[in-house]
Design a protein around this motif. Structure first.
Motif, PDB file in Angstrom:
ATOM      1  N   ASP A 131       0.842  -1.189   0.000  1.00 27.04           N
ATOM      2  CA  ASP A 131       0.000   0.000   0.000  1.00 27.04           C
ATOM      3  C   ASP A 131       0.885   1.248   0.000  1.00 27.04           C
ATOM      4  N   THR A 132       0.302   2.401   0.242  1.00 26.66           N
ATOM      5  CA  THR A 132       1.044   3.653   0.189  1.00 26.66           C
ATOM      6  C   THR A 132       2.016   3.813   1.346  1.00 26.66           C
ATOM      7  N   ASP A 133       1.877   2.981   2.361  1.00 27.26           N
ATOM      8  CA  ASP A 133       2.836   2.993   3.472  1.00 27.26           C
ATOM      9  C   ASP A 133       3.965   1.997   3.255  1.00 27.26           C
ATOM     10  N   ALA A 134       4.007   1.383   2.057  1.00 23.54           N
ATOM     11  CA  ALA A 134       4.995   0.345   1.739  1.00 23.54           C
ATOM     12  C   ALA A 134       4.848  -0.853   2.659  1.00 23.54           C
ATOM     13  N   HIS A 135       3.622  -1.159   3.069  1.00 26.04           N
ATOM     14  CA  HIS A 135       3.317  -2.337   3.862  1.00 26.04           C
ATOM     15  C   HIS A 135       2.643  -3.377   2.965  1.00 26.04           C
ATOM     16  N   VAL A 136       2.966  -4.625   3.197  1.00 24.19           N
ATOM     17  CA  VAL A 136       2.425  -5.698   2.366  1.00 24.19           C
ATOM     18  C   VAL A 136       0.959  -5.921   2.711  1.00 24.19           C
ATOM     19  N   ILE A 137       0.109  -5.919   1.689  1.00 25.09           N
ATOM     20  CA  ILE A 137      -1.304  -6.230   1.889  1.00 25.09           C
ATOM     21  C   ILE A 137      -1.711  -7.474   1.113  1.00 25.09           C
ATOM     22  N   GLY A 138      -0.804  -7.987   0.248  1.00 20.28           N
ATOM     23  CA  GLY A 138      -1.140  -9.191  -0.519  1.00 20.28           C
ATOM     24  C   GLY A 138       0.096  -9.811  -1.129  1.00 20.28           C
ATOM     25  N   ILE A 139      -0.061 -11.106  -1.522  1.00 21.86           N
ATOM     26  CA  ILE A 139       1.005 -11.828  -2.217  1.00 21.86           C
ATOM     27  C   ILE A 139       0.509 -12.111  -3.636  1.00 21.86           C
ATOM     28  N   ASN A 140       1.184 -11.520  -4.632  1.00 19.23           N
ATOM     29  CA  ASN A 140       0.754 -11.693  -6.022  1.00 19.23           C
ATOM     30  C   ASN A 140       0.871 -13.170  -6.408  1.00 19.23           C
ATOM     31  N   SER A 141      -0.252 -13.730  -6.922  1.00 21.86           N
ATOM     32  CA  SER A 141      -0.277 -15.179  -7.145  1.00 21.86           C
ATOM     33  C   SER A 141      -0.823 -15.603  -8.486  1.00 21.86           C
ATOM     34  N   ALA A 142      -1.773 -14.863  -9.061  1.00 23.60           N
ATOM     35  CA  ALA A 142      -2.424 -15.343 -10.283  1.00 23.60           C
ATOM     36  C   ALA A 142      -2.855 -14.169 -11.143  1.00 23.60           C
ATOM     37  N   ILE A 143      -3.068 -14.475 -12.401  1.00 26.25           N
ATOM     38  CA  ILE A 143      -3.592 -13.495 -13.346  1.00 26.25           C
ATOM     39  C   ILE A 143      -4.661 -14.159 -14.190  1.00 26.25           C
ATOM     40  N   ARG A 144      -5.509 -13.352 -14.744  1.00 28.36           N
ATOM     41  CA  ARG A 144      -6.509 -13.834 -15.687  1.00 28.36           C
ATOM     42  C   ARG A 144      -5.950 -13.626 -17.087  1.00 28.36           C
ATOM     43  N   ALA A 145      -5.745 -14.700 -17.816  1.00 30.39           N
ATOM     44  CA  ALA A 145      -5.141 -14.614 -19.146  1.00 30.39           C
ATOM     45  C   ALA A 145      -6.230 -14.524 -20.200  1.00 30.39           C
ATOM     46  N   ALA A 146      -6.000 -13.676 -21.187  1.00 32.29           N
ATOM     47  CA  ALA A 146      -7.000 -13.480 -22.236  1.00 32.29           C
ATOM     48  C   ALA A 146      -7.008 -14.614 -23.243  1.00 32.29           C
ATOM     49  N   ASP A 147      -5.865 -15.283 -23.417  1.00 35.00           N
ATOM     50  CA  ASP A 147      -5.788 -16.294 -24.471  1.00 35.00           C
ATOM     51  C   ASP A 147      -6.503 -17.575 -24.087  1.00 35.00           C
ATOM     52  N   SER A 148      -6.304 -18.056 -22.866  1.00 38.05           N
ATOM     53  CA  SER A 148      -6.883 -19.326 -22.472  1.00 38.05           C
ATOM     54  C   SER A 148      -7.988 -19.186 -21.438  1.00 38.05           C
ATOM     55  N   GLY A 149      -8.102 -17.989 -20.840  1.00 38.22           N
ATOM     56  CA  GLY A 149      -9.099 -17.802 -19.808  1.00 38.22           C
ATOM     57  C   GLY A 149      -8.723 -18.396 -18.477  1.00 38.22           C
ATOM     58  N   SER A 150      -7.495 -18.848 -18.361  1.00 40.47           N
ATOM     59  CA  SER A 150      -7.052 -19.472 -17.118  1.00 40.47           C
ATOM     60  C   SER A 150      -6.678 -18.419 -16.096  1.00 40.47           C
ATOM     61  N   GLY A 198      -4.612 -19.170 -13.642  1.00 42.41           N
ATOM     62  CA  GLY A 198      -3.270 -19.492 -13.209  1.00 42.41           C
ATOM     63  C   GLY A 198      -2.235 -18.732 -14.006  1.00 42.41           C
ATOM     64  N   GLU A 199      -1.034 -18.686 -13.471  1.00 44.63           N
ATOM     65  CA  GLU A 199       0.054 -17.948 -14.102  1.00 44.63           C
ATOM     66  C   GLU A 199       0.970 -18.852 -14.888  1.00 44.63           C
ATOM     67  N   GLY A 200       0.773 -20.156 -14.822  1.00 43.16           N
ATOM     68  CA  GLY A 200       1.694 -21.073 -15.463  1.00 43.16           C
ATOM     69  C   GLY A 200       1.649 -21.032 -16.960  1.00 43.16           C
ATOM     70  N   GLY A 201       0.607 -20.440 -17.561  1.00 43.21           N
ATOM     71  CA  GLY A 201       0.501 -20.404 -19.011  1.00 43.21           C
ATOM     72  C   GLY A 201       1.386 -19.389 -19.676  1.00 43.21           C
ATOM     73  N   GLN A 202       2.127 -18.606 -18.892  1.00 40.61           N
ATOM     74  CA  GLN A 202       3.062 -17.607 -19.417  1.00 40.61           C
ATOM     75  C   GLN A 202       2.349 -16.546 -20.248  1.00 40.61           C
ATOM     76  N   ALA A 203       1.093 -16.254 -19.886  1.00 36.78           N
ATOM     77  CA  ALA A 203       0.369 -15.202 -20.574  1.00 36.78           C
ATOM     78  C   ALA A 203       0.687 -13.857 -19.935  1.00 36.78           C
ATOM     79  N   GLY A 204       0.499 -12.786 -20.697  1.00 38.30           N
ATOM     80  CA  GLY A 204       0.787 -11.458 -20.197  1.00 38.30           C
ATOM     81  C   GLY A 204      -0.380 -10.855 -19.453  1.00 38.30           C
ATOM     82  N   SER A 205      -0.134  -9.721 -18.813  1.00 44.66           N
ATOM     83  CA  SER A 205      -1.151  -9.067 -18.007  1.00 44.66           C
ATOM     84  C   SER A 205      -2.169  -8.366 -18.890  1.00 44.66           C
ATOM     85  N   ILE A 206      -3.420  -8.495 -18.513  1.00 45.82           N
ATOM     86  CA  ILE A 206      -4.494  -7.738 -19.153  1.00 45.82           C
ATOM     87  C   ILE A 206      -5.212  -6.879 -18.118  1.00 45.82           C
ATOM     88  N   GLY A 207      -4.519  -6.646 -16.976  1.00 43.64           N
ATOM     89  CA  GLY A 207      -5.098  -5.798 -15.940  1.00 43.64           C
ATOM     90  C   GLY A 207      -5.957  -6.546 -14.946  1.00 43.64           C
TER      91      GLY A 207
END
Length: 546
Positions: free
Chosen positions: A396-415, A417-426
């Protein structure tokens, strides 16, 4: 043709012809004879008078009779001679013949000769006769103040071809002088070429080294950049980066890259389970700090259900733990910063906001038996998260951890998970730090994590709204005997629609909500049975994770 060499007076073709013999009865009066000395007398410049008898009718034409030579009058000042007789009439100025003779031709124009070069002798003009057949002497030639050279004296441009004129060259130079002069010229040319080449090469080298003959200095802001506000992205990154590390994992069959952050000064580092999973039991994990230092790490504990793991580095001093925040206080729209090594690009900083809270997601499942599926009640963010960011902090703005980045929604496969090596779509998802703190403490203390459970088997194929408890079969029941659900009165085929007043739409969502609590917590459940809604209070049990 005897041009320029007359021997006697001759009448030109345009001269008036002399009359032939008379055809009348009367004989023409003879002309007085000239004296012998008259032939040598000089010719008068005046035109002579020619006596022509009158034409007789019927007489033959004048051009049929032979011409008689014209009689020239002697000069009046010749001594001892009688004056010549005068004609009875004035002479015809045009010289018109009486019977169809040649007409009054005008004298021919003077011959135009080419102008010779200066100093070239010109041959005398044509010394012929005038229109009356009288020989005319050529005018005297002008005196050239600069007489031509002797070799041009015999030159006649109008004469017959002769041998070419030969000028007398000067005395030849001795062979020695010619060779010396030629050699001196060659030596001088070579010296000049060498000097010019050396100068040009030196100038070119100077320009290449210094970028030109003159240096260019562009204007630049000389103000001190100063510090950055602590709550700005730059301030947050400066504070958090020393605590973030990059993990390189190598196993027997696979390898990977991920991110982690320091939990304490003893060397514990929190990351995702799927980051360290390729190492297996005999792989190697290398940790690289933000300053470039590296160290070998070993796994302290991991849990696939939460997708979290703790590794530890030894022999490293000066570690800076990253402070942990409170994910329950996060609001949608809060600014956040993600730090990690996407595609092995260490110390990458991206920023965004919290897009949503309590977003139920599942990740993993590559094994097919469900043992590696993680259920996360995640924070959703639009901060760019890519493969390699896994395990990195969301602060956050205090440089304190509020989460552990773990997964993304991929546009190509809809997965998710991050294992598909897809890029970020926000669409990025992070495990809330409150859950991560509990699991990290369990893994550091015991090496294993405990999961809260309700003691039922869910029908994951149910497509209706809510989470349905499985049906009963002969010899087995979906409700664990003596478990939390059995004690609370939940039966087979019940549909759980709410947890603590929040709607549940699927079995995965129910698991995520349960996993966000600790064992021993009480939950208020709404259950639909036989078309009726029931309220049930349930105390969570515990189970050891894998």
């Amino acid at each position: 043709m005897d041009d320029g060499k007359p021997t006697e007076p001759r009448a030109k073709w345009w001269s008036r012809p002399t009359a032939g013999p008379a055809t009348t009865d009367e004989a023409p009066e003879p002309a007085p004879a000239q004296s012998a000395g008259s032939a040598d007398a000089p010719v008068s410049a005046e035109a002579p008078t020619v006596s022509v008898p009158p034409a007789t009718p019927g007489a033959p034409e004048a051009h049929d009779a032979p011409e008689a030579p014209a009689v020239l009058d002697a000069p009046h000042d010749a001594p001892g001679e009688a004056p010549a007789p005068q004609p009875l009439h004035e002479p015809d100025p045009y010289g018109t013949p009486p019977y169809g003779g040649p007409g009054p031709w005008a004298p021919a124009p003077p011959v135009q000769r080419p102008t010779p070069a200066h100093g070239t002798p010109v041959p005398p003009p044509y010394a012929g006769t005038n229109g009356a057949g009288i020989s005319v002497a050529p005018p005297p030639a002008p005196q050239d103040p600069h007489p031509p050279a002797p070799q041009w004296q015999s030159y006649d441009p109008w004469g017959a071809p002769r041998q070419p004129l030969v000028t007398q060259p000067g005395p030849p130079l001795p062979d020695g002088r010619r060779k010396n002069r030629r050699g001196a010229m060659l030596v001088g040319a070579l010296i000049l070429a060498l000097v010019a080449g050396g100068i040009g090469g030196g100038i070119g080298a100077y320009i290449e080294r210094n970028g030109g003959l003159t240096s260019v200095e562009l204007p630049q802001d000389e103000r001190d950049g100063g510090g950055r506000a602590p709550d700005s992205v730059a301030g947050i990154a400066a504070s958090a980066l020393p605590s973030v590390v990059t993990l390189h994992v190598t196993g027997a069959t696979e390898s990977g890259t991920g991110t982690g952050f320091v939990l304490d000064d003893r060397g514990h580092i929190l990351t995702n389970n799927h980051v360290v999973a390729p190492a297996g039991s005999s792989g190697e994990i290398t940790v690289t700090f933000s300053g470039g230092e590296t160290a070998t790490a070993e796994v302290v504990g991991k849990d696939s259900g939460y997708d979290l793991a703790v590794v530890k580095v030894s022999g490293v001093s000066g570690l800076k733990p990253l402070p942990l925040g409170n994910s329950d206080n996060v609001q949608v729209g809060d600014p956040v910063v993600a730090i990690g090594a996407p595609f092995d690009l260490s110390n990458t900083v991206t920023s965004g906001i919290i897009s949503a809270k309590d977003r139920p997601i599942t990740a993993g499942g590559e094994k097919g038996d469900g043992s590696d599926v993680s259920y996360v009640n995640a924070l959703q963010t639009d901060a760019p998260i890519n493969p390699g960011n896994s395990g990195g902090p969301l602060v956050d703005t205090d440089a304190h951890v509020i989460g552990i980045n773990s997964a993304i929604r991929a546009a190509d496969s809809g997965s998710a998970g991050e294992g598909g090596q897809a890029g970020s779509i926000g669409l990025g998802f992070a495990i809330p730090i409150n859950q991560g703190k509990l699991v990290a403490e369990q893994l550091i203390n015991t090496g294993k994590a405990t999961h809260p459970v309700i003691g039922v088997t869910l029908d994951m194929k149910y497509t209706g709204d809510g989470a349905k408890v499985g049906g009963s079969t002969r010899g087995s029941s979906p409700v664990t005997a003596g478990g939390p659900a059995d004690k609370a009165g939940i039966e087979a085929d019940d549909v759980i629609t709410e947890v603590d007043g929040k709607r549940v739409h699927s079995g995965e969502e129910l698991i995520v909500k349960i996993r966000s609590h600790r064992p021993g917590d009480d939950l208020e459940l709404t259950v639909t049975r036989g078309g009726k809604d029931l309220s049930i209070t349930l105390t969570l049990g515990s189970a050891t994770g894998t």
